[in-house]
Design a protein around this motif. Structure first.
Motif, PDB file in Angstrom:
ATOM      1  N   GLN A  51      16.257 -21.364 -69.194  1.00 23.38           N
ATOM      2  CA  GLN A  51      16.572 -22.640 -69.824  1.00 23.38           C
ATOM      3  C   GLN A  51      15.312 -23.191 -70.471  1.00 23.38           C
ATOM      4  N   ILE A  52      15.442 -23.628 -71.700  1.00 21.39           N
ATOM      5  CA  ILE A  52      14.342 -24.306 -72.380  1.00 21.39           C
ATOM      6  C   ILE A  52      14.842 -25.706 -72.715  1.00 21.39           C
ATOM      7  N   THR A  53      14.143 -26.717 -72.203  1.00 20.27           N
ATOM      8  CA  THR A  53      14.539 -28.112 -72.389  1.00 20.27           C
ATOM      9  C   THR A  53      13.597 -28.785 -73.376  1.00 20.27           C
ATOM     10  N   TYR A  54      14.175 -29.487 -74.352  1.00 13.58           N
ATOM     11  CA  TYR A  54      13.425 -30.235 -75.355  1.00 13.58           C
ATOM     12  C   TYR A  54      13.927 -31.678 -75.343  1.00 13.58           C
ATOM     13  N   VAL A  55      13.027 -32.635 -75.236  1.00 15.06           N
ATOM     14  CA  VAL A  55      13.388 -34.054 -75.225  1.00 15.06           C
ATOM     15  C   VAL A  55      13.334 -34.594 -76.655  1.00 15.06           C
ATOM     16  N   ASP A  75       8.491 -33.306 -75.855  1.00 11.51           N
ATOM     17  CA  ASP A  75       8.002 -32.371 -74.836  1.00 11.51           C
ATOM     18  C   ASP A  75       9.018 -31.251 -74.624  1.00 11.51           C
ATOM     19  N   VAL A  76       8.498 -30.092 -74.244  1.00  3.65           N
ATOM     20  CA  VAL A  76       9.316 -28.903 -73.986  1.00  3.65           C
ATOM     21  C   VAL A  76       8.940 -28.344 -72.622  1.00  3.65           C
ATOM     22  N   LEU A  77       9.944 -27.903 -71.851  1.00  6.29           N
ATOM     23  CA  LEU A  77       9.706 -27.265 -70.559  1.00  6.29           C
ATOM     24  C   LEU A  77      10.550 -25.998 -70.481  1.00  6.29           C
ATOM     25  N   VAL A  78       9.918 -24.882 -70.120  1.00  4.75           N
ATOM     26  CA  VAL A  78      10.621 -23.611 -69.926  1.00  4.75           C
ATOM     27  C   VAL A  78      10.932 -23.460 -68.442  1.00  4.75           C
ATOM     28  N   ILE A  79      12.208 -23.237 -68.135  1.00  5.87           N
ATOM     29  CA  ILE A  79      12.660 -23.081 -66.759  1.00  5.87           C
ATOM     30  C   ILE A  79      13.126 -21.626 -66.595  1.00  5.87           C
ATOM     31  N   PRO A  80      12.415 -20.849 -65.789  1.00  3.59           N
ATOM     32  CA  PRO A  80      12.782 -19.437 -65.621  1.00  3.59           C
ATOM     33  C   PRO A  80      14.127 -19.271 -64.909  1.00  3.59           C
ATOM     34  N   PRO A  81      14.759 -18.113 -65.074  1.00  2.00           N
ATOM     35  CA  PRO A  81      16.000 -17.841 -64.346  1.00  2.00           C
ATOM     36  C   PRO A  81      15.786 -17.998 -62.837  1.00  2.00           C
ATOM     37  N   HIS A  82      16.782 -18.545 -62.157  1.00  4.73           N
ATOM     38  CA  HIS A  82      16.820 -18.710 -60.701  1.00  4.73           C
ATOM     39  C   HIS A  82      15.824 -19.732 -60.153  1.00  4.73           C
TER      40      HIS A  82
END
Length: 107
Positions: A51-55, A75-82
């Motif tokens: 998941q990549i989240t962008y505000v 801002d952007v945050l990369v959330i790895p699988p699991h």
């Protein structure tokens, strides 16, 4: 066939209290456009998708693997699988999430 989609023409789905999402699905990915009410909470959870989240607007506090990150506009945050993650809308906000593979549960 190529299709142009206007985001606001996509029916909104209320996935959890305070979270309204509009979803575009490709064969291998999903793009989610969220409108989130101030104070709304996404409980800690995990899934097999990267998941990549962008505000795009507002502030969102995301907890990722026990560490809190205050995400502001652009801002952007990369959330790895699991990875265990969840969050809270500090203000009313808009986020864009990219998921890979596609989120069949959001179809």
């Amino acid at each position: 066939m190529t299709q142009v989609i206007t985001v606001h023409d996509i029916p909104a789905k209320h996935t959890i209290p305070g979270f309204q999402g509009r979803f575009v699905h490709g064969e291998k990915s999903t793009l989610a456009f969220w409108e989130i009410a101030a104070g709304a909470v996404s409980p800690l959870h995990q899934h097999p998708h990267e998941q990549i989240t962008y505000v795009t607007e507002g502030s969102f506090e995301m907890e990722l693997d026990g560490e809190k990150h205050l995400l502001q506009q652009h801002d952007v945050l990369v959330i790895p699988p699991h990875a265990l993650h969840g969050g809270r809308a500090v203000t009313a906000c808009k986020l864009i999430d990219s998921f890979s593979p596609a989120r069949d549960d959001y179809r």
